[in-house]
Design an enzyme around this catalytic site. Structure first.
Site, mmCIF file in Angstrom:
data_model
loop_
_atom_site.group_PDB
_atom_site.id
_atom_site.type_symbol
_atom_site.label_atom_id
_atom_site.label_comp_id
_atom_site.label_asym_id
_atom_site.label_seq_id
_atom_site.Cartn_x
_atom_site.Cartn_y
_atom_site.Cartn_z
ATOM 1 N N GLY A 11 4.727 -2.561 -1.245
ATOM 2 C CA GLY A 11 5.641 -3.699 -0.820
ATOM 3 C C GLY A 11 6.172 -4.516 -2.107
ATOM 4 N N ARG A 72 7.843 3.697 0.449
ATOM 5 C CA ARG A 72 6.704 4.361 0.489
ATOM 6 C C ARG A 72 6.882 5.676 0.593
ATOM 7 N NH1 ARG A 72 3.156 -0.286 1.497
ATOM 8 N NH2 ARG A 72 4.512 -1.856 2.366
ATOM 9 N N ASP A 103 -3.021 -1.215 -3.949
ATOM 10 C CA ASP A 103 -4.144 -0.424 -4.181
ATOM 11 C C ASP A 103 -3.684 0.992 -3.857
ATOM 12 O OD1 ASP A 103 -3.967 -1.317 -1.577
ATOM 13 O OD2 ASP A 103 -6.105 -1.058 -1.237
ATOM 14 N N THR A 125 1.486 -7.647 -5.728
ATOM 15 C CA THR A 125 1.356 -7.905 -4.212
ATOM 16 C C THR A 125 1.071 -9.061 -3.942
ATOM 17 O OG1 THR A 125 0.124 -7.392 -2.472
ATOM 18 C CG2 THR A 125 -0.878 -6.933 -4.313
ATOM 19 N N ASP A 127 -0.420 -10.234 -1.508
ATOM 20 C CA ASP A 127 -1.675 -10.437 -0.617
ATOM 21 C C ASP A 127 -2.776 -11.070 -1.860
ATOM 22 O OD1 ASP A 127 -0.287 -9.888 1.357
ATOM 23 O OD2 ASP A 127 -0.735 -7.691 1.138
ATOM 24 N N ASP A 129 -5.139 -9.173 -2.875
ATOM 25 C CA ASP A 129 -5.910 -8.187 -2.290
ATOM 26 C C ASP A 129 -6.780 -7.082 -3.175
ATOM 27 O OD1 ASP A 129 -3.960 -6.734 -1.838
ATOM 28 O OD2 ASP A 129 -4.342 -6.370 0.197
ATOM 29 N N ARG A 171 -2.336 -9.564 4.876
ATOM 30 C CA ARG A 171 -3.055 -8.444 5.269
ATOM 31 C C ARG A 171 -4.165 -8.752 5.744
ATOM 32 N NH1 ARG A 171 -1.763 -2.668 2.756
ATOM 33 N NH2 ARG A 171 -2.343 -3.799 1.162
HETATM 34 P P1 ATP Z 1 1.147 -2.869 -0.561
HETATM 35 O O1 ATP Z 1 -0.238 -3.721 -0.806
HETATM 36 O O2 ATP Z 1 2.085 -3.883 -0.819
HETATM 37 O O3 ATP Z 1 1.140 -2.319 1.064
HETATM 38 P P2 ATP Z 1 0.379 -0.549 -1.779
HETATM 39 O O4 ATP Z 1 0.585 0.289 -3.123
HETATM 40 O O5 ATP Z 1 -0.857 -0.593 -1.342
HETATM 41 O O6 ATP Z 1 1.081 -1.815 -1.635
HETATM 42 P P3 ATP Z 1 0.791 1.765 0.116
HETATM 43 O O7 ATP Z 1 1.928 1.882 1.143
HETATM 44 O O8 ATP Z 1 -0.722 1.956 0.515
HETATM 45 O O9 ATP Z 1 1.184 0.552 -0.707
HETATM 46 O O10 ATP Z 1 1.148 2.710 -0.954
HETATM 47 C C1 ATP Z 1 2.287 3.267 -1.479
HETATM 48 C C2 ATP Z 1 2.512 4.802 -1.700
HETATM 49 O O11 ATP Z 1 1.443 5.319 -2.513
HETATM 50 C C3 ATP Z 1 2.361 5.437 -0.576
HETATM 51 O O12 ATP Z 1 3.515 5.351 0.152
HETATM 52 C C4 ATP Z 1 1.931 7.010 -1.111
HETATM 53 O O13 ATP Z 1 3.330 7.451 -1.450
HETATM 54 C C5 ATP Z 1 1.249 6.482 -2.386
HETATM 55 N N1 ATP Z 1 -0.234 6.672 -2.005
HETATM 56 C C6 ATP Z 1 -1.026 5.681 -0.909
HETATM 57 N N2 ATP Z 1 -2.252 6.295 -1.128
HETATM 58 C C7 ATP Z 1 -2.382 7.544 -1.767
HETATM 59 C C8 ATP Z 1 -3.205 8.907 -1.823
HETATM 60 N N3 ATP Z 1 -4.467 8.592 -1.213
HETATM 61 N N4 ATP Z 1 -2.874 9.719 -2.547
HETATM 62 C C9 ATP Z 1 -1.512 9.838 -3.038
HETATM 63 N N5 ATP Z 1 -0.772 8.995 -2.839
HETATM 64 C C10 ATP Z 1 -0.951 7.729 -1.888
#
Ligand code: ATP
Length: 319
Positions: A11, A72, A103, A125, A127, A129, A171
């Site tokens: 995000g 994503r 994360d 982020t 959040d 979090d 979230r």
């Molecule tokens: P937000 O907190 O805003 O949602 P985020 O970084 O946690 O941000 P995610 O959608 O969980 O957002 O992860 C972003 C991208 O990171 C995913 O679309 C994927 O490409 C990659 N990713 C997440 N988890 C994994 C994993 N376990 N292994 C490999 N790539 C991952």
């Protein structure tokens, strides 16, 4: 290290641009070539990569969102996707990567680090979090946005003697709700991290009205379910005219606050420093006002810390 790249993932959050600017200019200061990867890991897989110069990041420190775009990527979760990403980096001679995201993005970074790419994360982020850092980039701006909206809702709530339930983002975390609830003078705050019951919330509301209070604002973190559900229960327990406002994605946009720009600038610069020290597998964090490197594993294993003292205080101050 002569060549590094930066991407934003997950995000978007206000202040990401200030972090990109800091990464680009700190790299150039150290005579390192710096590349921008567009659309997160998906852009890395598709080789959507451009070299950035000093002027590439001019006039962005005050802009919300991310000039690199974010995405994503399902493909990146697979080993094949990660192999394509690594190939694109090595074809360009890029030795280090800075990932600005949440994360989930750092889990992806860990996979790259395991396969030999030096990776540093920056927590972006709204959040707040991510364990291991006291604050994430974007949180302060989101809280300020929520407070200004609460102030507006209060104007109409007080004119009509109404109870308003305001659902905020976060979230699974109640950080935005608590920070904005305390600073916005909310009568009640409902968060996933603390037990609540509708008898108690309703009794507090009735007590307020009995001493002449004309309106009430109840902040609900999205992680508890929905503002609509909370409003229904309150209406049932009190019979009060209750309205719901779901603030939604306005909380993700807007000009970053001074704090978020400051934090993003310090974190962006620190990420470059860590790569220059040949470090990898770390997230930049702010801990007790110090900008530090924290192992990604810590960001995954510890429970998010929420200031429950502030939550308790909000109850005392809203009597
Ligand atoms: P937000 O907190 O805003 O949602 P985020 O970084 O946690 O941000 P995610 O959608 O969980 O957002 O992860 C972003 C991208 O990171 C995913 O679309 C994927 O490409 C990659 N990713 C997440 N988890 C994994 C994993 N376990 N292994 C490999 N790539 C991952």
């Amino acid at each position: 290290m002569n060549r590094i790249a930066v991407l934003t993932s997950g995000g978007d959050a206000p202040g990401m641009n200030a972090a990109i600017r800091a990464v680009v200019r700190k790299s150039i200061y150290h005579q390192i070539d710096i590349y921008g990867i567009y659309r997160g890991y998906q852009g890395l897989i598709e080789d959507d990569i451009k070299e950035l110069k000093v002027h590439s990041v001019a006039d962005i420190i005050q802009r919300g969102g991310t000039v690199l775009s974010t995405a994503r990527s399902e493909e990146f979760r697979s080993k094949e996707g990660q192999q394509k990403a690594i190939k694109n980096l090595s074809n360009r001679g890029i030795e280090g990567l800075i990932v600005i995201g949440g994360d989930g993005s750092f889990r992806g970074s860990m996979e790259l680090a395991k396969q030999g790419i030096k990776v540093i994360g920056i927590p972006g982020t709204i959040d707040n979090d991510i364990p291991g850092t006291d604050q994430t980039i974007g949180f302060d701006t989101a809280v300020n946005t929520v407070i200004s909206l609460i102030d507006k809702i209060r104007d109409t709530a007080s004119s009509h003697d109404r109870t308003f339930v305001v659902e905020v983002m976060g979230r699974h975390a109640g950080d935005i709700a608590v920070r904005a609830g305390l600073a916005g003078g909310a009568e009640s705050i409902v968060i996933p991290e603390a037990a609540y019951n509708f008898e108690d919330i309703s009794a507090r509301l009735k007590k307020g009205y009995s001493r002449g209070k004309k309106h009430s604002i109840i902040i609900v973190a999205e992680g508890v379910g929905s503002g609509e559900m909370v409003a229904e229960k309150i209406k049932k327990h009190t019979g009060l005219d209750t309205r719901v406002t779901v603030l939604g994605h306005v909380q993700r946009g807007g000009t970053p606050t001074a704090y978020d720009r400051w934090l993003a600038s310090l974190m962006g610069a620190k990420a470059v420093d860590l790569l220059l020290e040949s470090q990898s597998g770390l997230m930049v964090g702010i801990v007790n006002q110090q900008i530090v490197g924290i192992p990604f594993t810590q960001a995954f294993t510890e429970r998010p810390k929420l200031d429950l003292d502030a939550y308790e205080l909000s109850k005392i101050l809203s009597i």
